[in-house]
Write a protein that holds these residues in place. Sequence first.
Motif, PDB file in Angstrom:
ATOM      1  N   ARG A   1       0.841  -1.204   0.000  1.00  0.00           N
ATOM      2  CA  ARG A   1       0.000   0.000   0.000  1.00  0.00           C
ATOM      3  C   ARG A   1       0.875   1.253   0.000  1.00  0.00           C
ATOM      4  O   ARG A   1       0.583   2.227  -0.705  1.00  0.00           O
ATOM      5  CB  ARG A   1      -0.940   0.009   1.200  1.00  0.00           C
TER       6      ARG A   1
ATOM      7  N   ARG B   1      -5.966   4.965  -7.406  1.00  0.00           N
ATOM      8  CA  ARG B   1      -5.371   3.841  -6.694  1.00  0.00           C
ATOM      9  C   ARG B   1      -6.397   2.741  -6.461  1.00  0.00           C
ATOM     10  O   ARG B   1      -7.587   3.012  -6.268  1.00  0.00           O
ATOM     11  CB  ARG B   1      -4.829   4.302  -5.343  1.00  0.00           C
TER      12      ARG B   1
ATOM     13  N   LEU C   1      -6.443  -0.321  -3.710  1.00  0.00           N
ATOM     14  CA  LEU C   1      -5.723  -0.828  -2.548  1.00  0.00           C
ATOM     15  C   LEU C   1      -6.493  -1.968  -1.896  1.00  0.00           C
ATOM     16  O   LEU C   1      -7.705  -1.889  -1.707  1.00  0.00           O
ATOM     17  CB  LEU C   1      -5.508   0.293  -1.531  1.00  0.00           C
ATOM     18  N   ASP C   2      -5.775  -3.035  -1.555  1.00  0.00           N
ATOM     19  CA  ASP C   2      -6.318  -4.189  -0.837  1.00  0.00           C
ATOM     20  C   ASP C   2      -7.646  -4.667  -1.426  1.00  0.00           C
ATOM     21  O   ASP C   2      -7.689  -5.043  -2.586  1.00  0.00           O
ATOM     22  CB  ASP C   2      -6.411  -3.882   0.656  1.00  0.00           C
TER      23      ASP C   2
END
Length: 261
Positions: free
Chosen positions: A23, A42, A44-45
């Motif tokens: 991250r 972005r 993320l996860d």
Amino acid sequence: MKLALCIGINDYPGTENDLSGCRNDADDWAAALIARGFDTRRLLDSAASGAAIRAGIRDLLGRATDGDAVVITYSGHGTWVPDEDGDEPDHRDEALCPHDIAENGPLIDDELHELFALAAPGVRTVLIADSCHSGTLTRLNHPIGDRPGRARFLPPSTFLTPQQRLRASLTTGPRKSRDRASTTVLLAGCRDAEYSYDASFDGRPNGAFTYVALSSLAALPESATYRDWLHAIRGRLPSQDYPQTPALQASKAQLAWPILT
């Protein structure tokens, strides 16, 4: 127009192979790209599912036209799966590992090749991957950073079926190899048979490659090329503690491109 997508995955539910620096990698790549005028988003996860990554790449390439630039950065686990179509001399397709790999499988290099082929002529496409591409999960004994590093490799046994694992273990004869030429620049944290590592610098987790790549970039003049960037990165990697060799796949003309433009 300059478009970028930065992907960072620390959390891999169901695998017991979570990472720490991905991250932060995505945030750091995003900051560098925004500073260079890129419209950047972005994933993320949990937002970085296989479907979301595919859709994100398609969206950027669908919007870009002749003269535009598209940059995709990926930090997370890499892996391999058995080659199904005979185009890999080592009988393995390298792959990226979305957040939901345990449920929906990896994103293999064949599909990435097809996705980037959607780019219109004249679009400059770049993929930066800080992940492992083959091998088995290992740990470093003496990392450069603040704490032991972890290889960004997800063992295929984590998500392959028993039948697929058996087929992957079998020794087979020579396979055909078809043209894999691509117009996309690929900057990778390691060679196919090596590992990319999680690390920590001044108490902050990062990928060893991402940290070196971005700090090297900051020291280069604005006129620097991808050839110059790789030379600067390789001045620090591989090292005794991080035995990963950053790799650049690009044409002669692309080697002379100004970086991230």
